[in-house]
Scaffold this motif. Structure first.
Motif, PDB file in Angstrom:
ATOM      1  N   ASP A  60       0.840  -1.207   0.000  1.00 36.46           N
ATOM      2  CA  ASP A  60       0.000   0.000   0.000  1.00 36.46           C
ATOM      3  C   ASP A  60       0.870   1.249   0.000  1.00 36.46           C
ATOM      4  OD1 ASP A  60      -2.862  -0.928   0.256  1.00 36.46           O
ATOM      5  OD2 ASP A  60      -1.958  -2.016   1.912  1.00 36.46           O
ATOM      6  N   HIS A  61       1.910   1.255   0.837  1.00 38.18           N
ATOM      7  CA  HIS A  61       2.848   2.375   0.841  1.00 38.18           C
ATOM      8  C   HIS A  61       3.541   2.487  -0.517  1.00 38.18           C
ATOM      9  CE1 HIS A  61       6.343   4.873   1.855  1.00 38.18           C
ATOM     10  NE2 HIS A  61       7.058   3.940   1.239  1.00 38.18           N
ATOM     11  N   SER A  96       1.396   4.016  -3.197  1.00 38.40           N
ATOM     12  CA  SER A  96       0.760   5.303  -2.911  1.00 38.40           C
ATOM     13  C   SER A  96       1.209   6.339  -3.934  1.00 38.40           C
ATOM     14  CB  SER A  96       1.119   5.769  -1.499  1.00 38.40           C
ATOM     15  OG  SER A  96       2.500   6.076  -1.405  1.00 38.40           O
TER      16      SER A  96
END
Length: 403
Positions: free
Chosen positions: A377-378, A381
């Motif tokens: 997810d990071h 981003s």
């Protein structure tokens, strides 16, 4: 220290012969020697002997390492050899060689006639492929003498070795090994896990403690190694793939551009490919490129080789990435960033500490750890995705096809 007598061992293997042995440079994990036959008819004229103690050769008995590692190397060499499960698949890649396995023995040193010691030992006898240099040494020689290899030939070497490694890591290779469940099982154990932890993972904590968020970066690095969030495709891997894994004929003895892939003892049938072998190899090459910035010819040749390697790997592997945390290939790319950053830092500390650019190498490694972060997810981003565009030369990203 126990006196070792490799000639006596060889004379027991090849009756009626006599031998002389000379230790080869570069052996860190094992003691490696070239043996030349002095008399007798049986056996080859020369061979390479690798002796494994139950510890890392360069560190001594304080760092235990199972001699089972040589059984792993022997099994993988058999797979690639004529008649092995993987021999036919070699025809789909550019020409390359591996040493031919002549023999593998294990037992007490006294039983093998190496010495009178009761210590455990393992010995591999391999075909002698002549005087060899690693890929970086070859490129450095070509940078000094263009008659050794042209820029086009260096580019082709990159293309060939990138294509070969994509074959090694391919799902088809994995499936072929699985055709022999016993071999697959024997090559699925992580015999080097404690060694990697001690030398490549645990030291990161102290090596980045001057950087912001160092504790968070270290924790993410440990998690990626010990307990990754994501499941990665299994691949036949070296487990320790670096420039010394790719050898070429010593140009002083005559130029031969067919690569030789060696040292499979950390190998696994269910290891990591692009996010293992390749990420590590590119760390070594990146440090060499960084260290060569003041030598324009060498810098350009190293970069040419690596770009060609990555391009060929991408075209064969066809790893397609979507900007989606659930995308498996995005998870592989993030994992590659994590290992690559870790290895940049370790190499700067262990091998390039005297380089004027060692701090630059560490800073680059930290940048990769920051981009990998603690999750896909990071990584996916919007903010991080923009930062990825700053990757120098775009090396890791060039291994993938972005959709």
């Amino acid at each position: 220290m126990t006196e070792l007598n490799y000639s006596r061992y060889l004379e027991s293997v090849y009756p009626g012969t006599t031998w002389e042995t000379k230790r080869l440079t570069g052996g860190v994990v094992n003691s490696t020697h070239r043996a030349t036959k002095l008399s007798g008819d049986t056996g080859p004229a020369s061979l390479v002997l690798k002796h494994a103690h139950p510890y890392v050769e360069s560190a001594g008995p304080g760092l235990q390492f199972s001699t089972q590692r040589q059984a792993v190397e022997a099994a993988i060499l058999r797979l690639w050899d004529q008649g092995g499960l993987l021999f036919d698949s070699r025809q789909s890649a550019p020409a390359w060689n591996t040493p031919h396995l002549l023999r593998h023995d294990c037992g007490k040193e006294s039983d093998l006639k190496i010495s009178d010691s009761e210590d455990e030992a393992s010995v591999l006898l391999l075909s002698d492929l002549g005087r060899l240099v690693n890929i970086v040494e070859f490129i450095k020689a070509a940078a000094k003498d263009s008659s050794i290899a042209t820029a086009d030939q260096i580019s082709k070497l990159g293309h060939d070795t990138g294509s070969i490694m994509a074959l090694v890591h391919s799902p088809a290779t994995e499936r072929r090994i699985q055709e022999d469940p016993e071999v697959y099982k024997s090559l699925s154990a992580a015999v080097s896990k404690s060694i990697v932890w001690q030398f490549a993972v645990a030291p990161i904590k102290d090596r980045i403690n001057d950087y912001p968020n160092s504790e968070k970066l270290y924790d993410a690095t440990v998690e990626e190694y010990e307990n990754p969030k994501y499941t990665y495709r299994p691949a036949l891997s070296f487990g320790d793939f670096h420039p010394g894994s790719i050898l070429l004929a010593d140009p002083s003895a005559g130029v031969n551009l067919t690569p030789v892939l060696v040292d499979w003892e950390f190998g696994r049938a269910n290891g990591r490919g692009v996010n293992g072998d390749i990420a590590q190899f590119l760390s070594s090459m990146r440090c060499e490129i960084t260290d060569a910035k003041d030598d324009a010819t060498l810098y350009e040749l190293l970069l040419l080789y690596v770009k060609s390697f990555c391009s060929a790997y991408r075209e064969v592997a066809q790893l397609r990435v979507k900007k989606d945390p659930l995308d498996s290939n995005l998870q592989h790319l993030r994992s590659a960033f994590s290992l690559h950053g870790r290895e940049d830092i370790n190499l700067a500390h262990d091998l390039y500490h005297a380089s004027s650019r060692s701090k630059e190498m560490i800073a680059t490694g930290v940048w990769y750890l920051e981009r990998a972060g603690d999750s896909a997810d990071h990584f996916a981003s919007d903010t991080n995705w923009e930062e990825l565009k700053k990757e120098e030369h775009g090396l890791l990203q060039s291994l993938f096809i972005f959709e």
